[in-house]
Design a protein around this motif. Structure first.
Motif, PDB file in Angstrom:
ATOM      1  N   SER A  39      22.680  55.856  -3.174  1.00 20.02           N
ATOM      2  CA  SER A  39      21.637  55.358  -4.060  1.00 20.02           C
ATOM      3  C   SER A  39      22.083  54.050  -4.688  1.00 20.02           C
ATOM      4  N   ILE A  40      23.339  54.006  -5.045  1.00 20.56           N
ATOM      5  CA  ILE A  40      23.917  52.803  -5.630  1.00 20.56           C
ATOM      6  C   ILE A  40      25.149  52.465  -4.793  1.00 20.56           C
ATOM      7  N   ILE A  41      25.226  51.220  -4.366  1.00 20.34           N
ATOM      8  CA  ILE A  41      26.337  50.807  -3.517  1.00 20.34           C
ATOM      9  C   ILE A  41      27.161  49.778  -4.278  1.00 20.34           C
ATOM     10  N   SER A  42      28.450  50.035  -4.397  1.00 24.77           N
ATOM     11  CA  SER A  42      29.330  49.098  -5.102  1.00 24.77           C
ATOM     12  C   SER A  42      29.619  47.884  -4.232  1.00 24.77           C
ATOM     13  N   GLN A  43      30.154  46.838  -4.838  1.00 25.13           N
ATOM     14  CA  GLN A  43      30.420  45.589  -4.118  1.00 25.13           C
ATOM     15  C   GLN A  43      31.360  45.819  -2.933  1.00 25.13           C
ATOM     16  N   GLY A  44      32.370  46.631  -3.118  1.00 24.51           N
ATOM     17  CA  GLY A  44      33.309  46.911  -2.031  1.00 24.51           C
ATOM     18  C   GLY A  44      32.646  47.618  -0.868  1.00 24.51           C
ATOM     19  N   ALA A  54      32.191  46.588   3.122  1.00 25.94           N
ATOM     20  CA  ALA A  54      32.586  47.544   4.162  1.00 25.94           C
ATOM     21  C   ALA A  54      31.438  47.788   5.141  1.00 25.94           C
ATOM     22  N   ILE A  55      30.212  47.820   4.630  1.00 27.68           N
ATOM     23  CA  ILE A  55      29.044  48.020   5.499  1.00 27.68           C
ATOM     24  C   ILE A  55      28.886  46.838   6.442  1.00 27.68           C
ATOM     25  N   PHE A  56      29.007  45.637   5.919  1.00 26.42           N
ATOM     26  CA  PHE A  56      28.872  44.449   6.765  1.00 26.42           C
ATOM     27  C   PHE A  56      29.985  44.357   7.797  1.00 26.42           C
ATOM     28  N   ASN A  57      31.164  44.840   7.468  1.00 29.25           N
ATOM     29  CA  ASN A  57      32.293  44.767   8.388  1.00 29.25           C
ATOM     30  C   ASN A  57      32.392  45.988   9.303  1.00 29.25           C
ATOM     31  N   SER A  58      31.520  46.972   9.131  1.00 24.95           N
ATOM     32  CA  SER A  58      31.599  48.184   9.941  1.00 24.95           C
ATOM     33  C   SER A  58      31.008  47.954  11.329  1.00 24.95           C
ATOM     34  N   LYS A  59      31.240  48.912  12.195  1.00 27.09           N
ATOM     35  CA  LYS A  59      30.729  48.855  13.563  1.00 27.09           C
ATOM     36  C   LYS A  59      29.207  48.992  13.534  1.00 27.09           C
ATOM     37  N   PRO A  60      28.526  48.430  14.519  1.00 25.73           N
ATOM     38  CA  PRO A  60      27.061  48.528  14.563  1.00 25.73           C
ATOM     39  C   PRO A  60      26.558  49.977  14.550  1.00 25.73           C
ATOM     40  N   ASP A  91      27.970  52.571  13.103  1.00 23.12           N
ATOM     41  CA  ASP A  91      28.101  53.098  11.745  1.00 23.12           C
ATOM     42  C   ASP A  91      27.002  52.547  10.836  1.00 23.12           C
ATOM     43  N   ARG A  92      26.696  51.262  10.999  1.00 23.93           N
ATOM     44  CA  ARG A  92      25.611  50.658  10.213  1.00 23.93           C
ATOM     45  C   ARG A  92      24.280  51.311  10.537  1.00 23.93           C
ATOM     46  N   ARG A  93      24.067  51.577  11.816  1.00 26.74           N
ATOM     47  CA  ARG A  93      22.812  52.202  12.230  1.00 26.74           C
ATOM     48  C   ARG A  93      22.633  53.561  11.562  1.00 26.74           C
ATOM     49  N   VAL A  94      23.698  54.356  11.525  1.00 27.31           N
ATOM     50  CA  VAL A  94      23.645  55.673  10.884  1.00 27.31           C
ATOM     51  C   VAL A  94      23.265  55.524   9.412  1.00 27.31           C
ATOM     52  N   LEU A  95      23.870  54.578   8.734  1.00 27.44           N
ATOM     53  CA  LEU A  95      23.583  54.340   7.319  1.00 27.44           C
ATOM     54  C   LEU A  95      22.127  53.910   7.116  1.00 27.44           C
TER      55      LEU A  95
END
Length: 110
Positions: free
Chosen positions: A41-46, A50-56, A58-62
């Motif tokens: 619901s709330i995503i911290s700066q770190g 991590a989301i931008f640097n994650s594998k595609p 993993d991002r898709r799942v999120l």
């Protein structure tokens, strides 16, 4: 109001507005809101970095979780599993009936 009643023997009941429900019902309720077990619901700066640097993948799942697609994917998986079980049962039934027919034919001519 969502609550859980735990008994001394280890059993528990899940309640929504004092009506007994399954845990699955509560999980589905939260999936619709985007507040599932592992949702953000709330995503911290770190975490953003991590989301931008994650594998595609993993991002898709999120993204699917946030968009509310996870519920429908789980329903699809369950339906496919039930369909596979039904197909397996019908194959078994077909083998049994074919064996019976073969046995009847061979026993008539013996």
């Amino acid at each position: 109001m969502i609550s859980r009643k735990i008994y001394r023997n280890g059993d528990s009941d899940f309640l929504i507005n004092n009506a007994k429900v399954r845990l699955r019902d509560i999980v589905e309720l939260f999936m619709d809101t985007g507040l599932g077990r592992e949702s953000f619901s709330i995503i911290s700066q770190g975490k953003v970095e991590a989301i931008f640097n994650s594998k595609p993948q993993d991002r898709r799942v999120l993204i699917e979780e946030v968009a509310g697609v996870v519920k429908y994917k789980k329903e699809k998986q369950k339906a496919q599993q039930e369909l596979a079980e039904t197909r397996s049962g019908s194959r078994y039934y077909y083998r049994i009936t074919a064996t019976k027919r073969t046995f009847k034919r061979t026993s008539k001519y013996s």
